[in-house]
Design a protein around this motif. Structure first.
Motif, short mmCIF file in Angstrom:
data_model
loop_
_atom_site.label_atom_id
_atom_site.label_comp_id
_atom_site.label_asym_id
_atom_site.label_seq_id
_atom_site.Cartn_x
_atom_site.Cartn_y
_atom_site.Cartn_z
N UNK A 49 0.83 -1.21 0.00
CA UNK A 49 0.00 0.00 0.00
C UNK A 49 0.86 1.26 0.00
N UNK A 50 1.92 1.24 0.80
CA UNK A 50 2.81 2.39 0.84
C UNK A 50 3.42 2.62 -0.53
N UNK A 78 1.20 4.27 -2.83
CA UNK A 78 0.85 5.63 -2.44
C UNK A 78 -0.50 5.75 -1.75
N UNK A 79 -0.95 4.67 -1.12
CA UNK A 79 -2.27 4.64 -0.49
C UNK A 79 -2.14 4.62 1.04
N UNK A 80 -2.25 5.79 1.65
CA UNK A 80 -2.08 5.90 3.10
C UNK A 80 -3.23 5.26 3.87
N UNK A 81 -4.44 5.38 3.32
CA UNK A 81 -5.60 4.79 4.00
C UNK A 81 -5.46 3.28 4.03
N UNK A 82 -5.09 2.71 2.90
CA UNK A 82 -4.88 1.27 2.82
C UNK A 82 -3.82 0.81 3.79
N UNK A 83 -2.76 1.60 3.88
CA UNK A 83 -1.66 1.28 4.79
C UNK A 83 -2.15 1.14 6.22
N UNK A 84 -2.87 2.14 6.71
CA UNK A 84 -3.29 2.08 8.12
C UNK A 84 -4.36 1.01 8.32
N UNK A 85 -5.21 0.80 7.30
CA UNK A 85 -6.22 -0.26 7.41
C UNK A 85 -5.54 -1.62 7.59
N UNK A 86 -4.57 -1.88 6.72
CA UNK A 86 -3.86 -3.16 6.77
C UNK A 86 -3.20 -3.34 8.14
N UNK A 87 -2.68 -2.24 8.70
CA UNK A 87 -2.03 -2.32 10.01
C UNK A 87 -3.03 -2.69 11.09
N UNK A 128 6.21 2.97 6.14
CA UNK A 128 5.17 3.33 5.18
C UNK A 128 4.85 4.82 5.22
N UNK A 129 4.65 5.35 6.43
CA UNK A 129 4.38 6.79 6.56
C UNK A 129 5.53 7.61 6.00
N UNK A 130 6.75 7.17 6.27
CA UNK A 130 7.92 7.90 5.76
C UNK A 130 7.95 7.87 4.24
#
Length: 524
Positions: free
Chosen positions: A156-157, A160-169, A186-188
């Motif tokens: 996801x990172x 370029x999908x930040x929402x997907x990143x946090x969802x997956x986490x 990912x955020x970085x």
DNA sequence: CTAGGGTTAG
């Protein structure tokens, strides 16, 4: 009624399988046979799998694949093994193809499979499929897995999908330190430094990887000073922490800082690896420090760092950029395996030394070896022709780029050609080429024209080039010094005085230039 | 026997 039926079928089952003496013997016999059969097949599959993964460990991907194709029975591990091999040899299309074959064969993907698939789509156009793969993961109830979860976060990172990143986490059931690190990373990668720092501060536990991730994140976001201050706080620095910081300095062109840090690393008794050495050699090349480069080379030999294409290419590049073209060629020739970057580095080195003919010879040799040139090859080749005064050869190769090799000429290639014509004094051809370009001129192209005008004291075109640059970048130092030179040579002293005054008023500084004579010296 | 987080070249 239902009870009765069930009871009756239960009775039937008992009667036929257990209580029928007549059927007991043959049934029993058949079952044992089938069991033995399955056991041997299973053992067979495991030994096949073991052989294939042994091939992959020795990077014999072709052999592994032919073994895989010959397997009489394949299980999920067989597929995962070959998928992992294809992934390591950077073949994402083939990974997807084999994955579909697996699905058609009726095998259900597991955690391993999906981790591999997610890793394969990174940095390819296939990364648009990440949300769909995520959906599939949820259907298979694998989204709670730490392994699949962190692979998904990275994907996801990358997309370029930040929402997907946090969802997956948040879908990961038992988040461990790796999951948290993946979130920071990912955020970085998405440039969300604040979120990354906040995550880092609230993590339940941190290891050296967490710290290194943070440092690397600040480096990726060009915050080199911030990165260094965090780096200094790391208590158990390992090779990777040191290498990240050293390569960070190289990326921000602070080559001497990189070398100084390398000295500290050696003093701290941390053994450098090939990654460290590559970065350090890049630093030597960046500040033209042949002496340190030689010392690093000796150190690589002394510690017996294994032969590596990237490391050797860094050596070639270091020697070429530090002025020792013979040493560069020596290292290049001694390389067991060369790739496109190695060839490009050597061709570029010859070009830099004005050895245009040697560059062309290496280019021919490279093609003969079956290595296909790319856009970098042509930048180096055309600039070699320019520095060697080989106008016709340059023209020939420039024209062959698209026709023979299917490579679109970019701004850099045009800049090389403008430079080539400019040096040769054929300024009319340079001007014509700029006018025919399929895009607007950039600073490099106008700069090349300006350079040619400076060399041949052409005021009219020089003014045009200066205008071109000033439109894009106001008060570029090169413009002032070059115009001053041109007008001086033409005796237009009133303009020279005006330019000098502007130079002082705008506080335009001349660009720094490197030299092979005054290279930094470092005490090791 | 297979999978997840931080490092290298033209």
């Amino acid at each position: 009624m239902r009870w009765f039926n069930r009871h009756s079928s239960f009775c039937h089952y008992i009667h036929t399988s257990t209580f029928s003496t007549a059927n007991l013997k043959p049934n029993h016999q058949i079952n044992t046979d089938r069991l033995t059969d399955q056991t041997t097949t299973l053992q067979n599959v495991v030994s096949w799998n073991r052989t294939i993964s042994k091939c992959l460990r020795n990077s014999q991907i072709i052999k592994a694949q032919s073994l895989f194709d010959k397997m009489p029975v394949k299980d999920i591990v067989s597929y995962n093994t070959i998928l992992s091999g294809l992934n390591q040899s950077k073949n994402p299309e083939k990974v997807c193809q084999v994955f579909l074959e697996m699905e058609r064969a009726g095998l259900k993907p597991n955690e391993y499979t999906l981790s591999i698939i997610l890793s394969a789509v990174l940095n390819t156009e296939l990364k648009v499929l990440v949300p769909q793969i995520h959906a599939r993961i949820i259907c298979l109830a694998l989204n709670a897995s730490v392994f699949v979860g962190s692979a998904l976060m990275k994907a996801y990172a990358n997309a370029g999908d930040g929402v997907g990143l946090s969802k997956a986490f948040y879908e990961i059931l038992n988040k461990d330190v790796t999951s948290w690190n993946a979130l920071v990373s990912g955020y970085m990668e998405l440039g969300c430094m604040h979120e990354a720092q906040k995550t880092f501060d609230t993590m339940p536990e941190k290891d050296v990887v967490s710290w290194t991730t943070l440092v690397n994140g600040y480096i990726r976001n060009k915050r080199i000073k911030k990165a260094r201050s965090i780096f200094n706080k790391i208590t158990g620095k390992n090779v990777i922490s040191w290498t990240v910081m050293i390569s960070g300095y190289v990326q921000s062109e602070r080559f001497v800082d990189a070398l100084k840090l390398f000295v500290l690393m050696v003093k701290s008794d941390t053994m450098p690896n090939k990654f460290t050495y590559s970065s350090v050699l890049d630093a030597c090349a960046g500040c033209c420090s042949l002496l340190v480069g030689q010392q690093v080379h000796s150190s690589i030999m002394k510690f017996g760092i294994p032969e590596d294409v990237i490391l050797s290419t860094s050596l070639v590049d270091m020697y070429a950029k530090c002025g020792d073209i013979d040493a560069a060629f020596y290292v290049f020739e001694s390389m067991q395996r060369k790739n496109l970057a190695s060839w490009n580095s050597m061709i570029g080195g010859y070009g830099r030394h004005g050895l245009g003919k040697r560059a062309l010879e290496e280019f021919e040799r490279m093609k003969k070896m079956g290595v296909k040139p790319d856009e970098v090859t042509f930048v180096n080749l055309l600039s070699a022709c320019g520095h060697g005064g080989l106008v016709e050869e340059g023209e020939k190769h420039f024209d062959s780029m698209e026709t023979k090799h299917g490579i679109q000429a970019e701004a850099e290639h045009y800049a090389c050609m403008v430079d080539l014509y400019g040096r040769a004094g054929q300024l009319d051809k340079a001007e014509k080429l700029i006018k025919e370009m399929p895009f607007e001129g950039d600073v490099v192209i106008w700069g090349a024209l300006l350079g040619g005008c400076g060399l041949h004291s052409n005021m009219k075109l020089g003014e045009l080039a200066a205008e071109g640059i000033s439109r894009l970048e106001r008060h570029h130092p090169a413009v002032y010094s070059m115009l001053t030179k041109i007008h001086g040579e033409n005796g237009a002293w009133n303009i020279v005085v005006k330019l000098r005054k502007m130079l002082n008023e705008k506080r335009v500084r001349k660009q720094k230039a490197g030299s092979w004579v005054e290279s930094p010296f470092l005490e090791m």
